[in-house]
Write an enzyme that holds these catalytic residues in place. Structure first.
Site, PDB file in Angstrom:
ATOM      1  N   ASP A 278       0.834  -1.193   0.000  1.00  0.00           N
ATOM      2  CA  ASP A 278       0.000   0.000   0.000  1.00  0.00           C
ATOM      3  C   ASP A 278       0.874   1.251   0.000  1.00  0.00           C
ATOM      4  O   ASP A 278       2.022   1.228   0.447  1.00  0.00           O
ATOM      5  CB  ASP A 278      -0.896   0.029   1.239  1.00  0.00           C
ATOM      6  CG  ASP A 278      -1.813  -1.179   1.314  1.00  0.00           C
ATOM      7  OD1 ASP A 278      -2.043  -1.814   0.270  1.00  0.00           O
ATOM      8  OD2 ASP A 278      -2.285  -1.484   2.427  1.00  0.00           O
ATOM      9  N   LYS A 279       0.299   2.349  -0.450  1.00  0.00           N
ATOM     10  CA  LYS A 279       1.066   3.592  -0.560  1.00  0.00           C
ATOM     11  C   LYS A 279       1.664   4.011   0.775  1.00  0.00           C
ATOM     12  O   LYS A 279       2.776   4.540   0.842  1.00  0.00           O
ATOM     13  CB  LYS A 279       0.170   4.707  -1.116  1.00  0.00           C
ATOM     14  CG  LYS A 279       0.923   5.951  -1.545  1.00  0.00           C
ATOM     15  CD  LYS A 279       0.013   6.917  -2.277  1.00  0.00           C
ATOM     16  CE  LYS A 279       0.805   8.137  -2.760  1.00  0.00           C
ATOM     17  NZ  LYS A 279      -0.050   9.087  -3.527  1.00  0.00           N
TER      18      LYS A 279
END
Length: 235
Positions: free
Chosen positions: A104-105
């Site tokens: 995930d970012k």
């Protein structure tokens, strides 16, 4: 291995084959000290010395990089609005590198960057159940009941329960800091598992993937090529 010069240089990111042909016409490409007069001549990747503007272009059929992904960077090869994990790999030769799986970012930690599609498939295939270990900091303390629930499998809104996962609470004085070992890779899985337990992940870092462990000497955003020993374990 013998390759056409234009493919050799295009593979190594010097441009499209059309752009490479233009460089050849401009006499900017040299083979073994002499300028190349044709873009379609065959080059031996093992013995021939290929240069662009007198700088050697080494042919690498595959590259393998370990990246310590920082937060805020997208796990992709390109993105219109954000920096990608491939952008962070300095010193790469090839233009076809990609991340093996996604973080995930806002998740940090270990990410393998390569252009070896067979290896990526083997590491990501559900049938291989490659272990992935995460460090998570939670909004509030984990407990023994969480350990049991992770081992039993959780309903995170998919058709099936999660596979049994191992949850460890290494330090009793910090029960909100845990290690989670997964044997599958569902979307946002660690976060969704904790949501199912009424808790929230406030920090997440991947520490290992199969036999590959994040080098503690790598700062966030830094990368390095895999060592021969690391590569042997993966291949």
């Amino acid at each position: 291995m013998k390759l056409r010069l234009d493919k050799y240089l295009a593979d190594m990111g010097l441009g499209s084959r059309t752009e490479v042909k233009a460089l050849v016409k401009q006499r900017r490409i040299y083979i073994n000290g002499r300028y190349a007069n044709k873009a379609d001549i065959k080059v031996d990747t093992e013995t021939d010395v290929v240069e662009f503007n007198h700088e050697r272009i080494v042919y690498a059929p595959f590259e393998y990089w370990m990246l310590n992904k920082p937060a805020g960077v997208v796990s992709a090869t390109c993105d219109d609005g954000s920096e990608t994990v491939v952008d962070l790999v300095e010193g790469k030769y090839r233009k076809d590198l990609f991340p093996v799986g996604r973080l995930d970012k806002d998740t940090v930690g270990l990410l393998l960057i390569t252009n070896d599609g067979q290896l990526a498939h083997r590491l990501l295939s559900p049938g291989h159940h490659v272990d992935k270990v995460y460090f998570a900091r939670l909004d509030h303390a984990a407990c023994a009941e969480d350990v049991v629930a992770f081992e039993a499998g959780l309903n995170i809104g998919d058709d099936d329960l999660t596979l049994p996962a191992q949850l460890e609470i290494p330090d009793a004085e910090h029960p909100n800091e845990v290690l989670v070992t997964l044997h599958e890779g569902r979307y946002h899985q660690v976060k969704r598992m904790w949501e199912a337990r009424g808790n929230e992940v406030v920090y997440l870092k991947r520490l290992s993937m199969g036999p590959l462990t994040l080098d503690p000497a790598l700062a966030e955003g830094e990368s390095r090529r895999l060592t021969d020993e690391e590569l042997a374990c993966l291949l």
